[in-house]
Every structure is written in C-alpha cells, then in structure tokens.
Design a protein around this motif. Sequence first.
Motif, short mmCIF file in Angstrom:
data_model
loop_
_atom_site.label_atom_id
_atom_site.label_comp_id
_atom_site.label_asym_id
_atom_site.label_seq_id
_atom_site.Cartn_x
_atom_site.Cartn_y
_atom_site.Cartn_z
N ALA A 152 0.83 -1.21 0.00
CA ALA A 152 0.00 0.00 0.00
C ALA A 152 0.87 1.26 0.00
CB ALA A 152 -0.94 -0.01 1.20
N GLY A 153 1.96 1.22 0.77
CA GLY A 153 2.88 2.36 0.80
C GLY A 153 3.55 2.59 -0.54
N VAL A 154 3.96 1.51 -1.20
CA VAL A 154 4.57 1.60 -2.52
C VAL A 154 3.61 2.25 -3.51
CG1 VAL A 154 5.16 0.18 -4.55
CG2 VAL A 154 6.28 -0.24 -2.34
N ILE A 155 2.35 1.83 -3.45
CA ILE A 155 1.34 2.36 -4.38
C ILE A 155 1.08 3.84 -4.09
CG2 ILE A 155 -1.06 2.18 -5.12
CD1 ILE A 155 -0.78 -0.89 -4.43
N ARG A 156 0.94 4.19 -2.82
CA ARG A 156 0.69 5.60 -2.47
C ARG A 156 1.85 6.50 -2.92
NH1 ARG A 156 -0.95 3.31 2.70
NH2 ARG A 156 -3.23 3.30 2.86
N VAL A 161 7.83 -1.55 -8.99
CA VAL A 161 8.46 -1.25 -7.71
C VAL A 161 8.20 -2.43 -6.78
CG1 VAL A 161 8.63 0.35 -5.77
CG2 VAL A 161 8.03 1.22 -8.04
N SER A 162 9.28 -3.05 -6.30
CA SER A 162 9.16 -4.22 -5.44
C SER A 162 9.55 -3.86 -4.00
CB SER A 162 10.08 -5.34 -5.92
OG SER A 162 9.65 -5.83 -7.18
N LEU A 163 8.96 -4.58 -3.06
CA LEU A 163 9.29 -4.36 -1.65
C LEU A 163 10.72 -4.77 -1.35
CD1 LEU A 163 6.07 -5.56 0.22
CD2 LEU A 163 6.75 -3.22 -0.36
N THR A 164 11.16 -5.87 -1.97
CA THR A 164 12.54 -6.33 -1.77
C THR A 164 13.00 -7.04 -3.03
OG1 THR A 164 14.04 -7.38 -0.17
CG2 THR A 164 12.02 -8.59 -0.73
#
Length: 212
Positions: free
Chosen positions: A57-61, A171-174
């Motif tokens: 959700a943070g990546v998308i925002r 965009v990936s989290l890791t």
Amino acid sequence: MDTSRQIAKDLLSIQAVFFRPDEPFTWASGIKSPVYCDNRLTLTAPEVRTRVEEGLAGVIRENYPEAEVLMGTSTAGIAHAAICGHLMNLPMGYVRSGAKDHGRQNQIEGRLLPGQKVVVVEDLISTGGSVLEVVQVLRDAGAEVLGVASIFTYGMKKGLERLAAANVKNVSLTNFDEIARVAAEEGYIPEEAIARLLAFRDNPSDESWIAK
C-alpha cells in the motif's frame, strides 16, 4: 530497519524464499535454480502479511498516487490486491490467465472502465512475461496502467529489459540481492554462496554457478 531489509528477513523466516544452492530446485522450464519462492506463504503468517500488505500500500501511495483501481495477477496477486484495496479504500479486480469459456467470457474480473488508472499487484517478478501479459490485457481494455507493485523481484536482466521495452514500471518491496545478503548474514547460507546466487540471477540458463 528499512522496508526492503525487513521484508527480506520476513520472507526468509517463513521460508517464502528458500535458498538451496547445493541442491538446486528445477523450474518448470528446466532451469536449475538455487532459490524456491512461494510468497503465498505470507498469507498464512499474519505478522508478515501485515507488513507486506502495508508495504505494498505504501509503494502504491508513493509511486502511483493517481491509482484508481488495483488489479491482481492470477492467481498469486489476487489476495494481495484485495487486501491492499481494502487498506487503501480502492476498488480491485484481477486478470485471469485466459478468458472464461462460459458466461460473459471475462478475462478481467471486476469493474474496469476505459481510461481508469490501474496498478497491477503481483507477488513475484522473474522474467516479466506473466505480468506483462496482464498489463497488455488491461491496456487492450482501455485502462491506463501506471505500473506494477510487487513483493519480490529477481532483478534478472531479461525481466528488466522486457519491462523497459513495454514501458512498464515495477516497484518491489525487496529483491534477490537484498535477500541473498540477509540470508548470509543470518546464517541461512554461507557468505561464499552469495557470488553463486548472483551468478544465477545474472544468467539463469548458465549452470556454471552450480559447480562453484
């Protein structure tokens, strides 16, 4: 601790990402791999699941603030898109691997209007083929695909080149490099195995890393 490192630790701790460089796994394509990935395991680990979904959700925002609809990939991305959609109060749907052979013969499930701004939610990016098929289906339906949000990416050259050629941002989290470093630091693999893992990432079809 930054998000990339925390998610790497989480995925290793629940064996969603599992390294076995001395006993490689065999992919469906026949390629020998030192890593096994099953991010579905995050769904059955509530604490990890919370960090993953809040992270997505943070990546998308941050990266796609204009997002109007989330679309999961079938099947692994569906649950993540649903949970993120709930957290963000956004509509979600998913894209089937093929159109249904009955009813309305939908390939896109959920309401999607032409011109809507969409983010694709995916669990894992390797060569990029499957997620790009989803992007194309959405584009063909008239959606404006802002990009992809994913849990984990290998960072393989072929995948990066495919995404770039299709003008698709991910965009990936890791990522593979981060998880390999954390795996060595925490004793999942010996330090000297990192070079072998990165050799696999750079050229999965070259099996010379196995003998190192």
